[in-house]
Design a protein around this motif. Sequence first.
Motif, PDB file in Angstrom:
ATOM      1  N   UNK A  85       0.825  -1.213   0.000  1.00 19.56           N
ATOM      2  CA  UNK A  85       0.000   0.000   0.000  1.00 19.56           C
ATOM      3  C   UNK A  85       0.856   1.259   0.000  1.00 19.56           C
ATOM      4  N   UNK A  86       2.080   1.150   0.514  1.00 14.79           N
ATOM      5  CA  UNK A  86       2.979   2.307   0.542  1.00 14.79           C
ATOM      6  C   UNK A  86       3.568   2.555  -0.851  1.00 14.79           C
ATOM      7  N   UNK A  87       3.752   1.464  -1.604  1.00 15.09           N
ATOM      8  CA  UNK A  87       4.114   1.583  -3.011  1.00 15.09           C
ATOM      9  C   UNK A  87       3.014   2.336  -3.755  1.00 15.09           C
ATOM     10  N   UNK A  88       1.785   1.946  -3.483  1.00 17.49           N
ATOM     11  CA  UNK A  88       0.625   2.584  -4.119  1.00 17.49           C
ATOM     12  C   UNK A  88       0.517   4.047  -3.692  1.00 17.49           C
ATOM     13  N   UNK A  89       0.783   4.332  -2.406  1.00 14.70           N
ATOM     14  CA  UNK A  89       0.729   5.706  -1.907  1.00 14.70           C
ATOM     15  C   UNK A  89       1.732   6.589  -2.647  1.00 14.70           C
TER      16      UNK A  89
END
Length: 249
Positions: A85-89
């Motif tokens: 999700x941090x990649x996506x963020x």
Amino acid sequence: MNTVIETLLNHRSIRNFEDRALSAEQIKTIVECAQAASTSSYVQAYSIIGVKDPEKKKQLAALAGNQSYVEENGHFFIFCADLHRHDVAGEMEGIEVQESLESTEKFMVAVIDAALAAQNAAVAAESMGLGICYIGGLRNQLQEVTELLKTPNRVIPLFGLSVGYPAADSGKKTRLPFEHIYHEDEYQQDQGLYKKQLEEYNETISAYYKERTGGKRTDTWTSQMANSLKTPRRMYMKDFVENKGFNRK
């Protein structure tokens, strides 16, 4: 002593559960308690996969070393280190985050966050009269586990948590001496005292096994640890972790 402390001090692993599923409300409460755990810098670098499908639980039990309580429980939770999700963020905000996500520090954050959340979940479950057992055996064959759970890059299943209604109680194992665990101001390095504490603990553990097995087992804690550690296990882990986008820097 309050009920929280009583619950914590009464912990023991349960490996025999009633054939009785947890309710949706119980599952939600346990997950919400997990989410209430502390998290480094609000990163929340973990996810929880709940497994209900009997066939999938059966396959996970086999992958974990044929542990029946992975299949037979009230609910099976899998705690994952999760930086997906941090990649996506980063993508959403147009900011390059790859170097940070691939650092050893962020890998440690994800593992610690998942462990803190899991322990909150465990205490919540036990406070509800349920039993729990952590399952590290999922790491025996992580590639197969990730394929079964369809986890994306930057997500690693770390361990499972079997939860359910205890069908039978289990003995409570005495932990290492307080003085051996707790060091004040600096690490205690008197090796004579250190070994003496371990020898005393060996006597306690040997007596525990002797009583529990009617004399069939009398091994000590240090012999268990040394024999376990003499054969390296899961030596594929470094490459696997790096291939999943963790701990590259």
